[in-house]
Design a protein around this motif. Structure first.
Motif, PDB file in Angstrom:
ATOM      1  N   TYR A   9       0.851  -1.192   0.000  1.00  8.95           N
ATOM      2  CA  TYR A   9       0.000   0.000   0.000  1.00  8.95           C
ATOM      3  C   TYR A   9       0.880   1.233   0.000  1.00  8.95           C
ATOM      4  O   TYR A   9       2.096   1.160   0.186  1.00  8.95           O
ATOM      5  N   GLN A  10       0.240   2.361  -0.206  1.00  9.45           N
ATOM      6  CA  GLN A  10       0.907   3.638  -0.004  1.00  9.45           C
ATOM      7  C   GLN A  10      -0.005   4.520   0.822  1.00  9.45           C
ATOM      8  O   GLN A  10      -1.227   4.361   0.803  1.00  9.45           O
ATOM      9  N   VAL A  11       0.625   5.423   1.559  1.00  9.88           N
ATOM     10  CA  VAL A  11      -0.130   6.336   2.399  1.00  9.88           C
ATOM     11  C   VAL A  11       0.475   7.724   2.256  1.00  9.88           C
ATOM     12  O   VAL A  11       1.688   7.882   2.263  1.00  9.88           O
ATOM     13  N   GLU A  12      -0.400   8.690   2.079  1.00  4.95           N
ATOM     14  CA  GLU A  12       0.037  10.081   2.002  1.00  4.95           C
ATOM     15  C   GLU A  12      -0.147  10.704   3.376  1.00  4.95           C
ATOM     16  O   GLU A  12      -1.271  10.759   3.899  1.00  4.95           O
ATOM     17  N   ALA A  13       0.972  11.139   3.968  1.00  5.84           N
ATOM     18  CA  ALA A  13       0.916  11.708   5.318  1.00  5.84           C
ATOM     19  C   ALA A  13       2.227  12.386   5.653  1.00  5.84           C
ATOM     20  O   ALA A  13       3.257  12.075   5.062  1.00  5.84           O
ATOM     21  N   ASP A  14       2.166  13.295   6.595  1.00 10.19           N
ATOM     22  CA  ASP A  14       3.359  13.879   7.186  1.00 10.19           C
ATOM     23  C   ASP A  14       3.523  13.218   8.541  1.00 10.19           C
ATOM     24  O   ASP A  14       2.855  13.596   9.503  1.00 10.19           O
ATOM     25  N   ILE A  15       4.357  12.213   8.602  1.00  8.18           N
ATOM     26  CA  ILE A  15       4.494  11.416   9.821  1.00  8.18           C
ATOM     27  C   ILE A  15       5.740  11.859  10.579  1.00  8.18           C
ATOM     28  O   ILE A  15       6.862  11.596  10.149  1.00  8.18           O
ATOM     29  N   SER A  16       5.519  12.548  11.683  1.00 12.04           N
ATOM     30  CA  SER A  16       6.627  12.969  12.541  1.00 12.04           C
ATOM     31  C   SER A  16       6.474  12.392  13.948  1.00 12.04           C
ATOM     32  O   SER A  16       7.356  12.531  14.777  1.00 12.04           O
ATOM     33  N   SER A  17       5.331  11.751  14.178  1.00 12.58           N
ATOM     34  CA  SER A  17       5.080  11.157  15.489  1.00 12.58           C
ATOM     35  C   SER A  17       4.248   9.890  15.312  1.00 12.58           C
ATOM     36  O   SER A  17       3.697   9.638  14.246  1.00 12.58           O
ATOM     37  N   ALA A  18       4.199   9.115  16.375  1.00 10.89           N
ATOM     38  CA  ALA A  18       3.406   7.888  16.365  1.00 10.89           C
ATOM     39  C   ALA A  18       2.864   7.657  17.762  1.00 10.89           C
ATOM     40  O   ALA A  18       3.385   8.187  18.749  1.00 10.89           O
ATOM     41  N   LEU A  19       1.830   6.858  17.832  1.00 12.43           N
ATOM     42  CA  LEU A  19       1.186   6.536  19.088  1.00 12.43           C
ATOM     43  C   LEU A  19       1.604   5.135  19.515  1.00 12.43           C
ATOM     44  O   LEU A  19       1.541   4.198  18.719  1.00 12.43           O
ATOM     45  N   SER A  20       2.040   5.007  20.747  1.00 13.36           N
ATOM     46  CA  SER A  20       2.367   3.715  21.338  1.00 13.36           C
ATOM     47  C   SER A  20       1.323   3.442  22.410  1.00 13.36           C
ATOM     48  O   SER A  20       1.298   4.117  23.444  1.00 13.36           O
ATOM     49  N   CYS A  21       0.467   2.488  22.144  1.00 18.23           N
ATOM     50  CA  CYS A  21      -0.656   2.174  23.034  1.00 18.23           C
ATOM     51  C   CYS A  21      -0.326   0.928  23.851  1.00 18.23           C
ATOM     52  O   CYS A  21       0.314   0.003  23.354  1.00 18.23           O
ATOM     53  N   ASN A  22      -0.789   0.896  25.094  1.00 19.43           N
ATOM     54  CA  ASN A  22      -0.535  -0.264  25.948  1.00 19.43           C
ATOM     55  C   ASN A  22      -1.722  -1.213  26.055  1.00 19.43           C
ATOM     56  O   ASN A  22      -1.759  -2.059  26.946  1.00 19.43           O
ATOM     57  N   ASN A  68       0.466   1.217  10.821  1.00 19.96           N
ATOM     58  CA  ASN A  68       1.551   0.689  11.645  1.00 19.96           C
ATOM     59  C   ASN A  68       2.848   1.164  11.001  1.00 19.96           C
ATOM     60  O   ASN A  68       3.288   0.610   9.991  1.00 19.96           O
ATOM     61  N   VAL A  69       3.452   2.216  11.554  1.00 16.43           N
ATOM     62  CA  VAL A  69       4.622   2.828  10.914  1.00 16.43           C
ATOM     63  C   VAL A  69       5.804   1.870  10.845  1.00 16.43           C
ATOM     64  O   VAL A  69       6.716   2.070  10.043  1.00 16.43           O
ATOM     65  N   ARG A  70       5.785   0.798  11.639  1.00 17.88           N
ATOM     66  CA  ARG A  70       6.851  -0.201  11.550  1.00 17.88           C
ATOM     67  C   ARG A  70       6.818  -0.939  10.203  1.00 17.88           C
ATOM     68  O   ARG A  70       7.789  -1.588   9.838  1.00 17.88           O
TER      69      ARG A  70
END
Length: 115
Positions: free
Chosen positions: A14-27, A93-95
């Protein structure tokens, strides 16, 4: 910016259009077990490039996010859902993105266990 993403085996791309400078880490139970780092984008910013087989979907708890899995390798590259205002969103999932420096991202912790 346009990012390319995929599952581990490449059956899903896939491709995603975004400005990714942060991510959420949920527990919460699934995010902590899977090691997700998520970035939420409008659903229209996600474009599927390749799906050799239909994706498998998993929901739990409030069923707000449909976690998508490759049926071949089991990798979970994104989820699909709706935000509180009713807009379609993709939880990327930015990983699973190529050419992203995870160490450069600002990580926001979210207490999903208590939500």
């Amino acid at each position: 910016m346009i990012y390319q993403g995929s599952c581990h085996c490449g059956a899903v791309a896939y491709q995603v259009e975004a400005d990714i400078s942060s991510a959420l880490s949920c527990n919460c139970s699934i995010c902590s077990r899977k090691g997700y780092l998520l970035s939420f984008v409008p659903g229209s910013n996600l474009t599927m490039l390749k799906t050799e087989q239909p994706l498998t979907s998993y929901t739990f708890n409030t069923h707000k996010i449909k976690h998508q899995f490759c049926p071949v390798c089991g990798c979970a590259p994104f989820g699909l859902g709706v935000d509180p205002e009713g807009n379609e969103v993709a939880a990327i999932n930015v990983r699973c993105l190529q050419d992203i420096d995870l160490d450069a991202l600002e990580i926001h912790k979210y207490d999903g266990k208590q939500s």
